[in-house]
Design an enzyme around this catalytic site. Structure first.
Site, PDB file in Angstrom:
ATOM      1  N   HIS A 194       4.858  27.416  -2.392  1.00  5.82           N
ATOM      2  CA  HIS A 194       3.389  27.524  -2.424  1.00  5.82           C
ATOM      3  C   HIS A 194       2.886  27.689  -3.856  1.00  5.82           C
ATOM      4  CE1 HIS A 194       3.770  29.330   1.907  1.00  5.82           C
ATOM      5  NE2 HIS A 194       4.196  28.077   1.825  1.00  5.82           N
TER       6      HIS A 194
ATOM      7  N   HIS B 274      -0.185  22.021   5.884  1.00  2.00           N
ATOM      8  CA  HIS B 274       0.747  22.957   5.271  1.00  2.00           C
ATOM      9  C   HIS B 274       2.068  22.271   4.930  1.00  2.00           C
ATOM     10  CE1 HIS B 274       2.376  26.721   3.966  1.00  2.00           C
ATOM     11  NE2 HIS B 274       3.499  26.364   4.566  1.00  2.00           N
TER      12      HIS B 274
ATOM     13  N   ASP C 114       3.877  22.200   1.321  1.00  2.00           N
ATOM     14  CA  ASP C 114       5.302  22.432   1.064  1.00  2.00           C
ATOM     15  C   ASP C 114       5.930  21.263   0.303  1.00  2.00           C
ATOM     16  OD1 ASP C 114       5.397  24.931   2.229  1.00  2.00           O
ATOM     17  OD2 ASP C 114       6.229  24.228   4.136  1.00  2.00           O
TER      18      ASP C 114
ATOM     19  N   HIS D  47      11.980  21.375   3.682  1.00  2.00           N
ATOM     20  CA  HIS D  47      12.432  21.640   2.313  1.00  2.00           C
ATOM     21  C   HIS D  47      13.728  20.909   1.980  1.00  2.00           C
ATOM     22  CE1 HIS D  47       9.288  24.540   1.964  1.00  2.00           C
ATOM     23  NE2 HIS D  47       9.765  25.297   2.942  1.00  2.00           N
TER      24      HIS D  47
END
Length: 308
Positions: free
Chosen positions: A77, A235, A239, A262
């Site tokens: 973030h 969101h 990321d 991720h």
């Protein structure tokens, strides 16, 4: 296209708790010279550069450094805020092993950086320009870079939970778009996973104050509901921006993903940077007063951060 590198105008501090450790942490963000990049200064004297080559884990968040020694977890973030606002150089003092989760989005980072101010430096900014498609597949998930005249993200997610389902966020990215459409999107999780994560030592700092929690029936547990109808896809875009900010330079191209995370983001970035024929390094330069910046191809030095 901005032709000069940037840093913060003044020092600014943020404190909070780590979403996984549950421990308090304070970060001091300091102005840094051109070509410094983003560097974390840990309590033990270790310096960790914000580069994909330093990524040590990607299970539930992005971790820089080795979990067995000095590391900084949940940097995505923070890194997204730096990328989204166009901040190239900053030295970060951190007194813990995890960035503060704050409200689960990048909004507080944006507010802090804008409070500090953004200063333009004299050095030219360099970019990684995607010149041919690069794709990576992992089961039903995939991610790819495509040549594109600008910086664009197209992120699609697909969950069985009825509150989320299949949704996508697609947009060119600049500071205005980032502030308005992405920065406030919060991290999310499922009620059914909470006890399992706690038992494994994760999400110890998670709460309705910093996460959107979804029940098994698709109900949003948070009293205030969602900030955007498609907050989940936004969101995931946040990321992805944070993970790709670890390239060592901003990229010019389109990043697309389906059911990513991720681990896939980091793998796609490594895949791009490992193929020297897939990208070129360009420098933004202003040749005449009043003209917008032009991009000139340059030779990347062997020590450049994007060379893996």
């Amino acid at each position: 296209m901005h032709d000069r590198q940037t840093t913060l105008r003044s020092r600014v501090t943020l404190s909070g708790v780590g979403v996984h450790s549950g421990r308090p942490v304070t970060m001091h963000f300091n102005p840094a010279d051109a070509d410094t990049g983003v560097v974390f200064h840990c309590n033990d004297g270790t310096e960790i550069r914000a580069l994909v080559s330093e990524v040590g884990a990607t299970d539930l968040c992005t971790v820089l450094g080795k979990l067995s020694s000095s590391h900084v977890a949940t940097v995505e973030h923070l890194m997204a805020a730096l990328l989204g606002l166009g901040i190239d150089n900053v030295a970060i003092e951190v007194d813990g092993t995890e960035a503060p989760i704050l409200d689960g989005s990048a909004a507080a980072f944006v507010e802090a950086f804008e409070q500090a101010g953004i200063e333009q430096l004299s050095a030219h900014r360099r970019y990684i320009r995607v010149v041919k498609p690069v794709r990576i597949d992992s089961g039903a998930s995939w991610a790819e870079f495509q040549p594109y005249d600008g910086t664009r993200f197209e992120v699609e997610i697909d969950f069985e939970n009825p509150a989320i389902g299949r949704q996508a966020f697609k947009s060119d990215i600049d500071p205005k778009v980032f502030r308005r459409d992405i920065a406030r999107a919060r991290t999310f999780g499922f009620m059914r996973d909470v006890e399992r994560l706690w038992a494994a030592g994760y999400a110890l700092g998670s709460s309705l104050e910093n996460s959107v929690v979804v029940g098994d029936d698709g109900a949003i547990i948070n009293m205030e509901g969602l900030r955007y109808p498609d907050e989940f896809a936004r969101h995931k875009t946040l990321d992805a921006m944070g993970d790709l900010a670890l390239a060592g330079a901003r990229f010019i191209g389109c990043f697309r993903s389906y059911r990513g995370g991720h681990k896939l983001n980091a793998a796609a970035l490594r895949h791009l940077l490992s193929d020297s024929s897939a990208f070129e390094i360009v420098e933004a330069t202003r040749r005449e007063r009043g003209r917008s910046a032009e991009l000139i191809a340059v030779n990347a030095p062997a020590y450049a951060p994007w060379v893996l």
